[in-house]
Scaffold this motif. Structure first.
Motif, mmCIF file in Angstrom:
data_model
loop_
_atom_site.group_PDB
_atom_site.id
_atom_site.type_symbol
_atom_site.label_atom_id
_atom_site.label_comp_id
_atom_site.label_asym_id
_atom_site.label_seq_id
_atom_site.Cartn_x
_atom_site.Cartn_y
_atom_site.Cartn_z
ATOM 1 N N GLN A 875 0.840 -1.203 0.000
ATOM 2 C CA GLN A 875 0.000 0.000 0.000
ATOM 3 C C GLN A 875 0.873 1.250 0.000
ATOM 4 O O GLN A 875 1.931 1.285 0.616
ATOM 5 C CB GLN A 875 -0.872 0.001 1.251
ATOM 6 N N ALA A 876 0.426 2.271 -0.702
ATOM 7 C CA ALA A 876 1.163 3.532 -0.708
ATOM 8 C C ALA A 876 0.169 4.676 -0.696
ATOM 9 O O ALA A 876 -1.027 4.481 -0.928
ATOM 10 C CB ALA A 876 2.051 3.610 -1.957
ATOM 11 N N GLY A 877 0.673 5.867 -0.401
ATOM 12 C CA GLY A 877 -0.233 7.020 -0.343
ATOM 13 C C GLY A 877 0.374 8.217 -1.026
ATOM 14 O O GLY A 877 1.584 8.253 -1.298
ATOM 15 N N GLY A 878 -0.460 9.216 -1.317
ATOM 16 C CA GLY A 878 0.048 10.427 -1.949
ATOM 17 C C GLY A 878 -0.833 11.602 -1.571
ATOM 18 O O GLY A 878 -1.961 11.425 -1.121
ATOM 19 N N ARG A 879 -0.281 12.821 -1.720
ATOM 20 C CA ARG A 879 -1.020 14.002 -1.294
ATOM 21 C C ARG A 879 -1.871 14.597 -2.415
ATOM 22 O O ARG A 879 -2.903 15.198 -2.166
ATOM 23 C CB ARG A 879 -0.040 15.074 -0.792
ATOM 24 N N ASP A 880 -1.395 14.399 -3.656
ATOM 25 C CA ASP A 880 -1.986 15.159 -4.748
ATOM 26 C C ASP A 880 -3.004 14.323 -5.533
ATOM 27 O O ASP A 880 -2.662 13.538 -6.418
ATOM 28 C CB ASP A 880 -0.836 15.614 -5.666
ATOM 29 N N ALA A 881 -4.290 14.526 -5.191
ATOM 30 C CA ALA A 881 -5.334 13.711 -5.804
ATOM 31 C C ALA A 881 -5.518 14.034 -7.283
ATOM 32 O O ALA A 881 -6.001 13.205 -8.053
ATOM 33 C CB ALA A 881 -6.641 13.919 -5.055
ATOM 34 N N SER A 882 -5.109 15.240 -7.689
ATOM 35 C CA SER A 882 -5.324 15.618 -9.090
ATOM 36 C C SER A 882 -4.464 14.785 -10.045
ATOM 37 O O SER A 882 -4.684 14.758 -11.238
ATOM 38 C CB SER A 882 -5.026 17.109 -9.274
ATOM 39 N N LYS A 883 -3.452 14.125 -9.481
ATOM 40 C CA LYS A 883 -2.551 13.335 -10.326
ATOM 41 C C LYS A 883 -2.958 11.858 -10.406
ATOM 42 O O LYS A 883 -2.246 11.042 -10.989
ATOM 43 C CB LYS A 883 -1.129 13.425 -9.773
ATOM 44 N N LEU A 884 -4.113 11.521 -9.788
ATOM 45 C CA LEU A 884 -4.443 10.105 -9.658
ATOM 46 C C LEU A 884 -4.663 9.427 -11.015
ATOM 47 O O LEU A 884 -4.165 8.333 -11.256
ATOM 48 C CB LEU A 884 -5.672 9.932 -8.752
ATOM 49 N N GLU A 885 -5.412 10.138 -11.898
ATOM 50 C CA GLU A 885 -5.683 9.530 -13.214
ATOM 51 C C GLU A 885 -4.375 9.190 -13.927
ATOM 52 O O GLU A 885 -4.189 8.103 -14.446
ATOM 53 C CB GLU A 885 -6.516 10.499 -14.081
ATOM 54 N N GLU A 886 -3.481 10.171 -13.896
ATOM 55 C CA GLU A 886 -2.185 9.980 -14.537
ATOM 56 C C GLU A 886 -1.454 8.781 -13.936
ATOM 57 O O GLU A 886 -0.870 7.955 -14.648
ATOM 58 C CB GLU A 886 -1.354 11.256 -14.341
ATOM 59 N N ALA A 887 -1.534 8.663 -12.617
ATOM 60 C CA ALA A 887 -0.833 7.575 -11.927
ATOM 61 C C ALA A 887 -1.401 6.228 -12.350
ATOM 62 O O ALA A 887 -0.657 5.270 -12.626
ATOM 63 C CB ALA A 887 -0.957 7.751 -10.422
ATOM 64 N N LEU A 888 -2.731 6.127 -12.432
ATOM 65 C CA LEU A 888 -3.346 4.849 -12.789
ATOM 66 C C LEU A 888 -3.027 4.474 -14.240
ATOM 67 O O LEU A 888 -2.764 3.313 -14.557
ATOM 68 C CB LEU A 888 -4.856 4.916 -12.565
ATOM 69 N N GLU A 889 -3.016 5.501 -15.111
ATOM 70 C CA GLU A 889 -2.657 5.222 -16.506
ATOM 71 C C GLU A 889 -1.236 4.694 -16.613
ATOM 72 O O GLU A 889 -0.952 3.722 -17.322
ATOM 73 C CB GLU A 889 -2.796 6.498 -17.353
ATOM 74 N N THR A 890 -0.334 5.342 -15.872
ATOM 75 C CA THR A 890 1.059 4.899 -15.885
ATOM 76 C C THR A 890 1.163 3.463 -15.379
ATOM 77 O O THR A 890 1.883 2.630 -15.943
ATOM 78 C CB THR A 890 1.909 5.817 -14.990
ATOM 79 N N ALA A 891 0.417 3.169 -14.291
ATOM 80 C CA ALA A 891 0.466 1.830 -13.716
ATOM 81 C C ALA A 891 0.041 0.799 -14.761
ATOM 82 O O ALA A 891 0.669 -0.244 -14.939
ATOM 83 C CB ALA A 891 -0.446 1.754 -12.495
ATOM 84 N N LYS A 892 -1.042 1.135 -15.461
ATOM 85 C CA LYS A 892 -1.580 0.201 -16.441
ATOM 86 C C LYS A 892 -0.561 -0.034 -17.571
ATOM 87 O O LYS A 892 -0.272 -1.166 -17.931
ATOM 88 C CB LYS A 892 -2.886 0.774 -17.011
ATOM 89 N N LYS A 893 -0.005 1.081 -18.063
ATOM 90 C CA LYS A 893 0.943 0.977 -19.149
ATOM 91 C C LYS A 893 2.139 0.119 -18.753
ATOM 92 O O LYS A 893 2.544 -0.805 -19.475
ATOM 93 C CB LYS A 893 1.440 2.385 -19.540
ATOM 94 N N GLN A 894 2.662 0.384 -17.559
ATOM 95 C CA GLN A 894 3.850 -0.356 -17.108
ATOM 96 C C GLN A 894 3.544 -1.841 -16.926
ATOM 97 O O GLN A 894 4.371 -2.707 -17.221
ATOM 98 C CB GLN A 894 4.366 0.223 -15.792
ATOM 99 N N LEU A 895 2.327 -2.126 -16.426
ATOM 100 C CA LEU A 895 1.994 -3.538 -16.172
ATOM 101 C C LEU A 895 1.752 -4.293 -17.488
ATOM 102 O O LEU A 895 2.112 -5.457 -17.605
ATOM 103 C CB LEU A 895 0.793 -3.631 -15.246
ATOM 104 N N ILE A 896 1.111 -3.605 -18.474
ATOM 105 C CA ILE A 896 0.921 -4.269 -19.769
ATOM 106 C C ILE A 896 2.278 -4.647 -20.341
ATOM 107 O O ILE A 896 2.513 -5.766 -20.785
ATOM 108 C CB ILE A 896 0.145 -3.355 -20.756
ATOM 109 N N GLU A 897 3.231 -3.702 -20.243
ATOM 110 C CA GLU A 897 4.585 -3.982 -20.726
ATOM 111 C C GLU A 897 5.225 -5.106 -19.934
ATOM 112 O O GLU A 897 5.783 -6.053 -20.484
ATOM 113 C CB GLU A 897 5.459 -2.739 -20.553
ATOM 114 N N GLY A 898 5.091 -5.015 -18.626
ATOM 115 C CA GLY A 898 5.779 -5.956 -17.743
ATOM 116 C C GLY A 898 5.223 -7.368 -17.820
ATOM 117 O O GLY A 898 5.941 -8.344 -17.600
ATOM 118 N N LEU A 899 3.946 -7.479 -18.117
ATOM 119 C CA LEU A 899 3.327 -8.802 -18.080
ATOM 120 C C LEU A 899 3.387 -9.517 -19.430
ATOM 121 O O LEU A 899 3.246 -10.735 -19.502
ATOM 122 C CB LEU A 899 1.867 -8.692 -17.640
ATOM 123 N N SER A 900 3.564 -8.768 -20.550
ATOM 124 C CA SER A 900 3.510 -9.452 -21.847
ATOM 125 C C SER A 900 4.871 -10.042 -22.220
ATOM 126 O O SER A 900 5.887 -9.792 -21.590
ATOM 127 C CB SER A 900 3.014 -8.504 -22.933
#
Ligand code: ATP
Ligand code: MG
Length: 900
Positions: A875-900
């Motif tokens: 689990q992790a936390g962050g202060r800036d909620a406005s960046k959440l969408e960007e963070a989730l997109e990055t997570a998805k992109k990295q995982l698609i790369e990492g898992l294929s």
């Protein structure tokens, strides 16, 4: 450089000064206390201060000439401490004084002889200044002493003219400066250049009297007042770059540097400044406590607390952890004990106070510093965001509410917050702070808390021809008196008409003026066709100032109700109010005695307020009282009340009172003769207030609350006597309302509330369960959204407002249901912060070398945070909620790369 200068230690410089003037028939007098007797300043700021009544002609000089080494504290120089080479809060001022005896020429000759013969300063190194119009002084320096004219600077009124106040003795000054760099030549002498010149000796020629219109007439008896800075002369003669590196202060700095593990000579400027602040302030606090000042939130006590806290804070700045102040204080005491033996005698007392103040402050400092850092961060971010379109001023401020919170909860003196803010380029909303402070003091009794400033000026003038008011109110509640002065809107007038708000001064009065926490009496002044209602009485410069209004008298239509200076009136105080106040005042004494008996003998008064309907007692105590102690204290006071102890009031020498064990308020200044209120051994206190004759008159005593008002200071609020009935009435009403509302008998209210609270708790628990179930349902709905990447399932989703615990269990559950998979979930719970959870299956970890902990920590950075955990769940936390969408997109992109 000046190789020929003799090295003299600080004490040698002091001794030589005093001996020199003794050889010129001056009487050596000891330093007066730092607690100033002069009402215009609270600390002694110059050598002349103890002699002010003589210069003003109020006191006869016991001898025509005197010389002293006077302990001084100048808080106005606090900003300069450690920053200039020559300013301190605490310093010693060597002075020679003439009371209508020798004058200008003699003073200059001796100053020169002292400087060049005793201290052996090379004459060509001395530059002097005179007041621009003082041709006499100029001529003495040039013709008698032989200083070249271009080394005598004429300065203006601001620098070289001294006045005692708006009116009174005044005169030109002449200063002596030492020149560190004569090689720079005499063409461009600029005395303001403190890298070249240092002022060490100031001679004041008191030769005029200034009246209210600023006319100056020659004084019949001309005076001399001088000041030579001991530390500055030490800097010169010890040939060190600043006052701090003299033998008077440097050992303290060395002690502090040792504790911090620092080599002073190699330290950077910032560290050196902190060490100098410590070296300076420690001397101040040690001498202040030795002179009887104790830390508090007002006046001198507040200055002391501020200085101690600055020492602690600068200690932390240079890397000292934990308590250290007593080690540096020990060095300061050792340095001062030969000149001021009393300081060693009071050593234990000094160290106890320092230790307890330091510990208290350390406890909250860390948390306070964190809060302050957050505030500064917030203000700073805000400023960065807005500064392009807005003027910066209002945005660079720490709000009054924040500053007050730091003061109230964490014990940060306002000035400390200001200092730290300033280091960050911010300011503090001081007005806002004051507003918060007022709110806390509450009950809006600030109307006359201190005397009206408009009234003050006129009263100062009155002091010249009216005698101080005589107080008859200890024994009389009514008396005839003559009206000495009438003030309307701050100005003295001869008469005033009905309806006017006025202030009156009488030759004598039974009205008690507010002091020692006891409020002023109320009542009436009556005369022929005249009635004045008095609502408050304040003491100012020895006068009792009666605040009131001329009210119309019933019946007589002709009556104009005029008051005239010189009228005789009948002064009658409101007996009922006085009796109530007295009951509360005596109760305060009994309360203090009971606290000493039951809590700790070292409990000491920090302040008090005694009114008609309540009392408040503030005291120093490192901890809160237990409920049981509060009960015992209350009980003991009531026992003493019912035992009917007689009051015994006596005037006696202060020494005798102390010997008898009377309680005095520490740091308070008392005269030689004091008034002692004694209730047959139960309580014995120095006090100028009015009291019951017998404790039985109080009737009863009830404590209402015990709270902390700042670190180390507790407050008890209580009621006594008739005021208890008012208190009970209010309580009664509350209980009645509650029992009506809950439809139960008063004695059943408590049980009813308990039941309601239990019900509420049960309901809350049920709600928790439902929330969990909802989270499960919500997450199960997400199963179908998982994508397939190679051999794995991938799910990245935002769960909305979910709390951290639910988010984790949802992540874990989804991952298990999806089999070999990677799940990343996010939420923004109520607080507005971002929470991120990652759950990876074993195959993801082993084959794809992805770890939940590391992965989610990296993603959280995008939201300005961090965190981590195990490889499979983190689990992790962050202060800036406005960046959440960007963070989730990055997570998805990295995982698609990492898992294929
Ligand atoms: P400065 O302009 O340097 O602040 P001043 O004009 O305020 O000095 P005076 O009020 O004339 O100084 O005081 C007399 C002497 O006391 C000075 O000549 C100086 O030697 C010494 N003195 C004054 N203030 C301080 C201080 N804050 N620390 C150390 N010595 C001081
Ligand atoms: Mg100054």
């Amino acid at each position: 450089m000046a190789e020929s200068l003799p090295y003299l230690s600080g004490s040698e410089i002091r001794d030589k000064f005093l001996k020199f003037y003794e050889s010129k028939q001056h009487k050596i007098l000891p330093s007066a206390s730092l607690i100033s007797e002069d009402p215009t300043v609270i600390l002694t700021i110059a050598g002349m201060l103890p002699f002010k009544p003589i210069f003003l002609g109020q006191q006869k000089a016991p001898q025509p000439r005197a010389t002293t080494s006077q302990k001084c504290i100048r808080t106005n120089d606090i900003e300069n401490v450690g920053r200039t080479a020559r300013h301190h809060t605490f310093f010693e001022m060597l002075g020679n004084f003439s009371f209508g005896d020798y004058f200008k020429e003699q003073a200059i000759e001796w100053a020169w002889e002292l400087s060049t013969q005793v201290y052996q300063l090379p004459p060509e190194r001395i530059v002097v200044s005179v007041f621009q119009d003082d041709n006499e002084a100029f001529a003495i320096w040039r013709d008698k002493i032989g200083i070249p004219a271009h080394r005598i600077q004429r300065l203006g009124e601001e620098d070289n003219y001294w006045t005692m106040g708006a009116t009174g003795p005044c005169g030109p000054c002449s200063e002596l400066y030492y020149d560190f760099h004569p090689e720079l030549g005499d063409e461009n002498i600029d005395l303001e250049d403190d890298s070249r010149f240092i002022e060490f000796y100031n001679l004041v020629f008191m030769q005029y009297n200034q009246d209210a219109e600023r006319n100056r007439t020659p004084l019949e008896n001309k005076n001399i007042d001088t000041g030579l800075g001991l530390e500055r002369m030490a800097q010169i003669l010890q040939q060190v770059p600043n006052n701090y590196e003299t033998d008077l202060i440097f050992p303290i700095i060395k002690t502090a540097a040792e504790i911090a593990g620092i080599d002073y000579s190699k330290a950077d400027e910032k560290t050196k400044t902190s060490l100098k602040v410590i070296g300076d302030h420690v001397r101040s606090v040690v001498h202040m406590i030795a002179d009887g000042i104790s830390a508090s939130n007002v006046g001198r006590g507040y200055i002391l607390r501020r200085l101690i806290r600055r020492v602690v804070r600068h200690g932390r700045l240079i890397g000292i952890d934990g308590n250290f102040i007593n080690k540096v204080a020990e060095t300061a005491i050792t340095l001062s004990e030969s000149a001021y033996p009393a300081i060693r005698e009071r050593e234990e007392f000094i160290k106890n106070q320092l230790q307890s103040e330091e510990s208290q402050f350390l406890k909250t400092l860390e948390r306070g510093e964190k809060l302050l850092a957050e505030i500064i961060n917030r203000v700073g971010t805000f400023r960065a965001m807005r500064s392009e379109s807005f003027r910066e001023t209002s945005l660079q401020r720490i709000s009054g509410v924040d500053a007050f919170k730091l003061y109230d909860t964490y014990g940060f003196p306002l000035e400390l917050t200001q200092e730290i803010a300033e280091e960050q380029g911010l300011t503090v909303d001081v007005e806002g702070f004051e507003v918060e402070m007022k709110k806390q003091r509450g009950r809006g009794r600030d109307s006359h808390e201190t005397i009206d400033l408009t009234v003050q000026g006129s009263i100062d003038k009155l002091a010249e021809h009216i005698h101080p008011t005589e107080f008859s109110g200890y024994t009389e509640l009514q008396a005839t008196a003559k009206i000495e002065a009438v003030l309307v809107e701050g100005k003295t007038v001869e008469t005033a008409e009905v309806g006017t708000e006025i202030q009156l001064i009488l030759d004598s009065t039974p009205f008690y003026a507010e002091s020692g926490g006891q409020i002023g009496d109320k009542g009436y002044l009556s005369g022929d066709n005249l009635l004045i209602r008095i609502t408050d009485v304040q003491k100012e410069s020895g006068f009792f100032v009666h605040y009131g209004k001329i009210v119309p008298q019933s019946g007589s239509l002709r009556d104009r109700g005029t008051v005239k200076v010189g009228d005789t009136v009948n002064a009658t105080i409101d007996r009922a109010s006085r009796r109530r106040v007295q009951a509360n005042h005596t109760a305060t004494h009994l309360l203090q005695a009971a606290l000493k008996k039951i809590v700790d003998d070292s409990v000491s008064q920090a302040g008090s307020l005694v009114e008609c309907d309540r009392l408040r007692f503030d005291f120093n105590s490192p901890r809160a009282l237990t409920p049981d102690e509060v009960k015992q204290v209350e009980k003991l006071v009531n026992t003493w009340i019912s035992e009917a102890h007689e009051a015994d009031v006596n005037i006696m020498p202060i020494e005798e009172a102390k010997a008898k064990g009377a309680t005095a308020m520490f740091g308070e200044k008392y005269g030689d003769e004091v008034r002692v209120i004694d209730f047959s051994g139960v309580s014995m206190e120095l006090c100028g207030g009015t009291h019951v004759h017998n404790t039985a008159e109080i009737g009863a005593f009830k404590i209402i609350s015990e709270t902390g008002i700042s670190s180390g200071v507790r407050r008890i609020e209580a009621v006594a006597g008739a005021a208890i009935l008012d208190y009970l009435e209010v309580r009664d009403k509350v209980v009645k309302e509650l029992s009506d509302k809950f439809k139960v008998k008063p004695e059943e209210v408590s049980e009813r509330v308990n039941n309601l609270q239990a019900e509420l708790k049960a309901t809350q628990k049920e709600l928790e369960v439902i929330k969990q179930e909802l989270a499960v349902a919500k997450s199960d709905g997400l199963l179908s959204q998982a994508e397939t990447v190679g051999d794995f399932k991938l799910l990245v989703a935002n769960m909305g407002e979910m709390d951290a615990k639910s988010l984790q269990s949802a992540g874990e559950r989804l991952q298990q249901k999806l089999g070999e998979s990677a799940v990343v979930l996010a939420s923004i719970p109520r607080g507005g912060k971002v929470i991120l959870v990652a759950a990876f299956s074993q195959k993801v970890i082993k084959e794809k070398k992805l770890q939940a902990g590391k992965f989610i920590g990296g993603i959280a950075k995008i939201c300005g945070g961090g965190g981590g955990g195990r490889p499979n769940l983190a689990q992790a936390g962050g202060r800036d909620a406005s960046k959440l969408e960007e963070a989730l997109e990055t997570a998805k992109k990295q995982l698609i790369e990492g898992l294929s």
